[in-house]
Design an enzyme around this catalytic site. Sequence first.
Site, PDB file in Angstrom:
ATOM      1  N   GLY A 181      18.861  34.802 -24.871  1.00 47.20           N
ATOM      2  CA  GLY A 181      18.265  35.729 -25.804  1.00 47.20           C
ATOM      3  C   GLY A 181      18.497  35.364 -27.247  1.00 47.20           C
ATOM      4  O   GLY A 181      19.133  34.355 -27.553  1.00 47.20           O
ATOM      5  N   ALA A 218      11.990   8.227 -34.465  1.00 50.49           N
ATOM      6  CA  ALA A 218      12.443   7.957 -35.836  1.00 50.49           C
ATOM      7  C   ALA A 218      13.692   7.090 -35.809  1.00 50.49           C
ATOM      8  O   ALA A 218      14.605   7.329 -35.011  1.00 50.49           O
ATOM      9  CB  ALA A 218      12.737   9.265 -36.559  1.00 50.49           C
ATOM     10  N   ASP A 241      20.167  12.316 -33.327  1.00 51.06           N
ATOM     11  CA  ASP A 241      19.493  11.305 -34.149  1.00 51.06           C
ATOM     12  C   ASP A 241      19.321  11.771 -35.590  1.00 51.06           C
ATOM     13  O   ASP A 241      19.541  11.013 -36.537  1.00 51.06           O
ATOM     14  CB  ASP A 241      18.100  10.977 -33.585  1.00 51.06           C
ATOM     15  CG  ASP A 241      18.123  10.597 -32.119  1.00 51.06           C
ATOM     16  OD1 ASP A 241      19.204  10.633 -31.518  1.00 51.06           O
ATOM     17  OD2 ASP A 241      17.053  10.271 -31.578  1.00 51.06           O
ATOM     18  N   GLN A 262      30.767  23.392 -29.453  1.00 52.55           N
ATOM     19  CA  GLN A 262      30.980  24.515 -28.535  1.00 52.55           C
ATOM     20  C   GLN A 262      30.937  24.075 -27.068  1.00 52.55           C
ATOM     21  O   GLN A 262      30.077  23.290 -26.678  1.00 52.55           O
ATOM     22  CB  GLN A 262      29.891  25.567 -28.768  1.00 52.55           C
ATOM     23  CG  GLN A 262      30.078  26.824 -27.933  1.00 52.55           C
ATOM     24  CD  GLN A 262      29.156  27.948 -28.397  1.00 52.55           C
ATOM     25  OE1 GLN A 262      27.941  27.870 -28.256  1.00 52.55           O
ATOM     26  NE2 GLN A 262      29.742  28.999 -28.963  1.00 52.55           N
ATOM     27  N   HIS A 314      30.666  25.530 -23.158  1.00 55.09           N
ATOM     28  CA  HIS A 314      30.297  26.695 -22.352  1.00 55.09           C
ATOM     29  C   HIS A 314      31.117  26.614 -21.071  1.00 55.09           C
ATOM     30  O   HIS A 314      31.199  25.547 -20.464  1.00 55.09           O
ATOM     31  CB  HIS A 314      28.797  26.639 -22.043  1.00 55.09           C
ATOM     32  CG  HIS A 314      28.257  27.939 -21.543  1.00 55.09           C
ATOM     33  ND1 HIS A 314      28.566  28.439 -20.308  1.00 55.09           N
ATOM     34  CD2 HIS A 314      27.447  28.851 -22.113  1.00 55.09           C
ATOM     35  CE1 HIS A 314      27.967  29.609 -20.148  1.00 55.09           C
ATOM     36  NE2 HIS A 314      27.275  29.881 -21.222  1.00 55.09           N
ATOM     37  N   LEU A 373      23.266  24.620 -17.111  1.00 54.62           N
ATOM     38  CA  LEU A 373      23.934  25.855 -17.518  1.00 54.62           C
ATOM     39  C   LEU A 373      23.829  26.944 -16.448  1.00 54.62           C
ATOM     40  O   LEU A 373      22.748  27.247 -15.961  1.00 54.62           O
ATOM     41  CB  LEU A 373      23.299  26.365 -18.816  1.00 54.62           C
ATOM     42  CG  LEU A 373      23.916  27.653 -19.348  1.00 54.62           C
ATOM     43  CD1 LEU A 373      25.270  27.365 -19.975  1.00 54.62           C
ATOM     44  CD2 LEU A 373      23.012  28.330 -20.352  1.00 54.62           C
ATOM     45  N   GLU A 424      26.112  33.115 -18.622  1.00 51.62           N
ATOM     46  CA  GLU A 424      27.306  33.947 -18.613  1.00 51.62           C
ATOM     47  C   GLU A 424      27.066  35.294 -17.937  1.00 51.62           C
ATOM     48  O   GLU A 424      28.016  35.990 -17.570  1.00 51.62           O
ATOM     49  CB  GLU A 424      27.912  34.032 -20.007  1.00 51.62           C
ATOM     50  CG  GLU A 424      27.421  34.879 -21.048  1.00 51.62           C
ATOM     51  CD  GLU A 424      28.066  34.461 -22.420  1.00 51.62           C
ATOM     52  OE1 GLU A 424      28.590  33.338 -22.558  1.00 51.62           O
ATOM     53  OE2 GLU A 424      28.031  35.282 -23.314  1.00 51.62           O
ATOM     54  N   ARG A 464      29.483  29.437 -32.698  1.00 51.70           N
ATOM     55  CA  ARG A 464      28.201  30.134 -32.739  1.00 51.70           C
ATOM     56  C   ARG A 464      28.173  31.243 -31.693  1.00 51.70           C
ATOM     57  O   ARG A 464      28.633  31.053 -30.570  1.00 51.70           O
ATOM     58  CB  ARG A 464      27.083  29.144 -32.435  1.00 51.70           C
ATOM     59  CG  ARG A 464      25.720  29.774 -32.269  1.00 51.70           C
ATOM     60  CD  ARG A 464      24.711  28.782 -31.741  1.00 51.70           C
ATOM     61  NE  ARG A 464      24.970  28.418 -30.361  1.00 51.70           N
ATOM     62  CZ  ARG A 464      24.211  28.790 -29.321  1.00 51.70           C
ATOM     63  NH1 ARG A 464      23.147  29.523 -29.518  1.00 51.70           N
ATOM     64  NH2 ARG A 464      24.512  28.415 -28.100  1.00 51.70           N
ATOM     65  N   SER A 501      21.095  31.073 -32.119  1.00 56.90           N
ATOM     66  CA  SER A 501      20.517  29.781 -32.487  1.00 56.90           C
ATOM     67  C   SER A 501      18.992  29.810 -32.495  1.00 56.90           C
ATOM     68  O   SER A 501      18.352  29.360 -33.449  1.00 56.90           O
ATOM     69  CB  SER A 501      20.975  28.695 -31.518  1.00 56.90           C
ATOM     70  OG  SER A 501      20.258  27.520 -31.751  1.00 56.90           O
TER      71      SER A 501
HETATM   72  C1  LIG Z   1      21.240  25.462 -21.694  1.00 51.02           C
HETATM   73  C2  LIG Z   1      21.181  26.068 -23.054  1.00 51.02           C
HETATM   74  C3  LIG Z   1      20.896  27.411 -23.219  1.00 51.02           C
HETATM   75  C4  LIG Z   1      20.811  27.968 -24.483  1.00 51.02           C
HETATM   76  N1  LIG Z   1      20.543  29.301 -24.602  1.00 51.02           N
HETATM   77  C5  LIG Z   1      20.429  29.847 -25.844  1.00 51.02           C
HETATM   78  C6  LIG Z   1      20.161  31.252 -25.981  1.00 51.02           C
HETATM   79  O1  LIG Z   1      20.050  31.982 -25.011  1.00 51.02           O
HETATM   80  N2  LIG Z   1      20.017  31.736 -27.227  1.00 51.02           N
HETATM   81  C7  LIG Z   1      20.135  30.947 -28.346  1.00 51.02           C
HETATM   82  O2  LIG Z   1      19.971  31.461 -29.446  1.00 51.02           O
HETATM   83  N3  LIG Z   1      20.397  29.630 -28.231  1.00 51.02           N
HETATM   84  C8  LIG Z   1      20.556  29.067 -27.010  1.00 51.02           C
HETATM   85  N4  LIG Z   1      20.848  27.725 -26.900  1.00 51.02           N
HETATM   86  C9  LIG Z   1      20.836  26.873 -28.089  1.00 51.02           C
HETATM   87  C10 LIG Z   1      19.408  26.550 -28.527  1.00 51.02           C
HETATM   88  O3  LIG Z   1      18.605  26.375 -27.398  1.00 51.02           O
HETATM   89  C11 LIG Z   1      19.295  25.274 -29.361  1.00 51.02           C
HETATM   90  O4  LIG Z   1      20.280  25.231 -30.319  1.00 51.02           O
HETATM   91  C12 LIG Z   1      17.937  25.206 -30.077  1.00 51.02           C
HETATM   92  O5  LIG Z   1      16.896  25.375 -29.155  1.00 51.02           O
HETATM   93  C13 LIG Z   1      17.753  23.915 -30.843  1.00 51.02           C
HETATM   94  O6  LIG Z   1      16.424  23.818 -31.328  1.00 51.02           O
HETATM   95  P1  LIG Z   1      15.988  22.718 -32.376  1.00 51.02           P
HETATM   96  O7  LIG Z   1      14.571  22.970 -32.727  1.00 51.02           O
HETATM   97  O8  LIG Z   1      16.957  22.670 -33.464  1.00 51.02           O
HETATM   98  O9  LIG Z   1      16.135  21.322 -31.604  1.00 51.02           O
HETATM   99  P2  LIG Z   1      15.544  20.759 -30.217  1.00 51.02           P
HETATM  100  O10 LIG Z   1      14.887  21.770 -29.400  1.00 51.02           O
HETATM  101  O11 LIG Z   1      16.659  19.992 -29.618  1.00 51.02           O
HETATM  102  O12 LIG Z   1      14.422  19.766 -30.694  1.00 51.02           O
HETATM  103  C14 LIG Z   1      14.696  18.524 -31.261  1.00 51.02           C
HETATM  104  C15 LIG Z   1      13.392  17.820 -31.540  1.00 51.02           C
HETATM  105  O13 LIG Z   1      13.632  16.655 -32.292  1.00 51.02           O
HETATM  106  C16 LIG Z   1      12.966  15.563 -31.736  1.00 51.02           C
HETATM  107  N5  LIG Z   1      13.744  14.358 -32.038  1.00 51.02           N
HETATM  108  C17 LIG Z   1      15.058  14.146 -31.815  1.00 51.02           C
HETATM  109  N6  LIG Z   1      15.397  12.912 -32.203  1.00 51.02           N
HETATM  110  C18 LIG Z   1      14.272  12.318 -32.678  1.00 51.02           C
HETATM  111  C19 LIG Z   1      13.970  11.034 -33.214  1.00 51.02           C
HETATM  112  N7  LIG Z   1      14.889  10.075 -33.312  1.00 51.02           N
HETATM  113  N8  LIG Z   1      12.702  10.777 -33.594  1.00 51.02           N
HETATM  114  C20 LIG Z   1      11.737  11.720 -33.466  1.00 51.02           C
HETATM  115  N9  LIG Z   1      11.976  12.948 -32.971  1.00 51.02           N
HETATM  116  C21 LIG Z   1      13.225  13.242 -32.584  1.00 51.02           C
HETATM  117  C22 LIG Z   1      12.863  15.877 -30.263  1.00 51.02           C
HETATM  118  O14 LIG Z   1      11.777  15.202 -29.693  1.00 51.02           O
HETATM  119  C23 LIG Z   1      12.665  17.380 -30.286  1.00 51.02           C
HETATM  120  O15 LIG Z   1      11.293  17.676 -30.421  1.00 51.02           O
HETATM  121  C24 LIG Z   1      20.996  27.161 -25.628  1.00 51.02           C
HETATM  122  C25 LIG Z   1      21.305  25.828 -25.468  1.00 51.02           C
HETATM  123  C26 LIG Z   1      21.452  25.294 -24.193  1.00 51.02           C
HETATM  124  C27 LIG Z   1      21.903  23.867 -24.054  1.00 51.02           C
END
Ligand SMILES: Cc1cc2nc3c(=O)[nH]c(=O)nc-3n(C[C@H](O)[C@H](O)[C@H](O)COP(=O)(O)OP(=O)(O)OC[C@H]3O[C@@H](n4cnc5c(N)ncnc54)[C@H](O)[C@@H]3O)c2cc1C
Lengths: 557, 244
Positions: free
Chosen positions: A42, A148, A202, A221, A223, A233, A236, A371, A376
Amino acid sequence: MGGGLAGLRAAIAAVESNGEITVGLVSKLYPLRSHSVAAEGGTSAVLDPEDNFDLHSYDTIKGSDYLADQDAVEEFVKLVPEQIYTTDHWGCPWSRAEDGRISQRDFGGLSFPRAVFAADKTGFHVMQTLYSRCLMYDRIHFYNEYFATSISVDSNRFNAMTTINLRTGEYTIFQSKSLILAAGGGGRMYRFSTCAHSTTGDGDAIAYRAGIPLKDMEFVQFHPTGLVPSGILITEAARAEGGYLRNSEGKRFMEHYAPTKLEEAPRDIVSRAMMWEIEAGRGVRGGYGNIEYINLDLTHIADKLEERLPMITDIARKFNNIDAAEGPIPVRPATHYTMGGVSVGIGTETVVPGVFGAGENASISIHGANRLGSNSTNECLALGNVAGKKAAEFASSHGIPDLNHDKIREEEKRLWEDIMRRDGGENVAAIRSDLGHTMDVNVGVFKTGEKLESAIKTIYELKERYSRISIQDKSNVFNTELQWALEVGYMLDLAEIVAKGAFERKESRGAHYRKDFPKRDDDNFLKHTIATYTRDGPRLEYSPVRITKWQPAERVY
Amino acid sequence: MSGNEYEFTIKRKDDHGKVSYSDYSVPKDRISTVFEGLLYIKENLDQTLSMRYSCTMEICGSCAVEVNGKPKMACSTIASSLKTDKIRVEPIRHFDVIKDLVVDLDSFFDKYRKGLPYIIREDYGDYSSELLQTPEQFQKYEQYSMCIKCGLCMAACPIVGTDEDYLGPASLTAVLRYNLDSRDEGGKYRLEAIGTEEGTSRCHYAGECSEVCPKGVDPSSAIQKLRWQVFKHEISGLIRGRRK
Ligand SMILES: Cc1cc2nc3c(=O)[nH]c(=O)nc-3n(C[C@H](O)[C@H](O)[C@H](O)COP(=O)(O)OP(=O)(O)OC[C@H]3O[C@@H](n4cnc5c(N)ncnc54)[C@H](O)[C@@H]3O)c2cc1C
Ligand code: SF4
Ligand code: FES
């Protein structure tokens, strides 16, 4: 850079805030393959009139073990509700009450049930929603499966991002007026992780190498319940619904560590308890090679499983062939989230004008040392939106900077004349696996000065081995071994920063636990770690934490 | 079934388009899923193997492959459930192969986009409050919103195989998903966008798509419902036309 929650939200904000802007969305994956689709539980938002912004701020700050910047948190919580309504208008199936209004539920560390959710697939549904919205705009150009490799910054101005088009192997340069770093976290520098395999930091490493500092990287962090052996995962909610943790003697042990909250204690406390048990020789063995684990027993709540815990019941069945009603699920603490990232201000700006950061790639810091579970996805939405608008604003008031052709050629050489031609016989996957092992064992739930020194030494050795890799795959097309090699290079840099930052932080705070310094030390360490690239490794400096209303207090639940 | 190893046979395609098969032995105690088998091979036996994967928990849609002749997600296919030690892995059908197990999905995502798969509303830009949607209204499209865009249904569909232009199960399902959403006002645009030859009329209801879908989306039923919507829309169009 990046097409997860933060990147997609930023792209939409940029094109919607200015009718002339075009966005190139560069992602190493098709956007819907991003790690964000895995988020389950959530996202916190103040929607209920009985709730309020101060309470959300307070929960976040307390959760952060007082390392969050309080002005940033106060600003952030106010931005979230609109994002929930916006994604509602765009089609997100937020879970609802009978009267059709958006529901909210309790989540770890919240003093009010404020987590908005879309069943147990929150990240998945929000990602579908944002992606669908992007499809309305021809001005968002998708560059899917472009990897990238670097960014070029000159005279304090960003001028290009270099990439490899994975499909053809072509070296491709993106020139733009502004850049948003949204490439996610770096959880995969550990081996046992709930993160997607693509979560390799990256964006952090690329920015760092270009001279943009990283903040608070030592805060990683864990879990408590990563499924053994895959790391998937187990939410919880399994414990909240009454699941028991049992050691190899079949005994529940949480009463020794958290006598009142038991299995429902906060993540860091449960993770530590499980690791104490394993270290004391009471970990369970068998069925999964040498891995020691703890049993998550749900058999006594078998009647609740299908209705209350459908997803994990399904996961146990699909991935481990286990019927959770009949037998226990093997779990172990797993790396889950990197609190640190590219150091940005409240407006998502980095030290380089025109370069912005959002999502797990960035650290404002809202999460500080730890966090909250539901903080997130909302950050990706709220600050992705800010970053998109700011980047559009910057682009509309600045010209295209000149390319630095020397740098671009230098990077091209690094890729094809250095990395691809190295010939020392070292296997990239073996280095990655050894790195993951060191991080799991020495930079994990429990750290000590000795362990961290050993980790730093190993990281140096791995860097040396990395200089002698041989890439077997000589092809141009979809060369995933080359991609692995570049990712491992990034992770070695980040691991060094994590380990050194953790070594210098001689206290325990939030997710960072030092057995040799088990107490929080506000006199010496109520400050952010700022790591800047130098040829000889990271230079560590410290910056003060901004405190508004909430004076640091002991963190008890 | 009694040995200690799985025998993997993987269909390969290199830069120059040359197709071949490679065999690998993978110790049974080191892997549980087919994906883990592929990763074991790439890490330990053959670094040149290319495949896609990311989440490893059947939610990102990356790892669609053909396992022993059936379209499956590698990450959620338990090797021991195949009831044989011989595991043949090939790229999914009906897509151009880029390299080894990696196929070109651009056509799939282009088709997906044709059906205007997003909410269309008049009150553009006013997001100050929530829209109401009861659980009952949600249930109308819930199942269809679970699609992970993996492409397995495309690989299984006999029409997709013979007819390049056919939009295919996942794209048509997305049209229905948005048409059934009580917050949407754009159904007529979507029906017009797909009411052509490439749309529902080509489906023969073979049902293969629903059989292989890992998420229980049931595209086949979606296409039937959608065909009815298209039909109603066309009739009302005719009536409107006559009134003019
Ligand atoms: C199992 C799990 C459950 C979770 N549940 C929750 C929750 O319930 N609530 C919550 O708030 N948070 C939760 N989180 C945390 C949350 O999901 C993430 O922190 C968040 O989705 C990250 O999003 P983002 O857009 O920052 O990155 P990401 O979704 O990781 O996206 C990264 C993007 O960057 C691109 N990219 C990466 N490297 C390169 C490169 N070198 N060149 C070009 N493109 C690149 C990828 O292709 C991707 O599109 C959870 C995490 C996990 C692991
Ligand atoms: S409908 Fe099912 S099989 Fe087809 S793309 Fe979606 S999830 Fe995959
Ligand atoms: S790796 Fe994501 S669906 Fe299999």
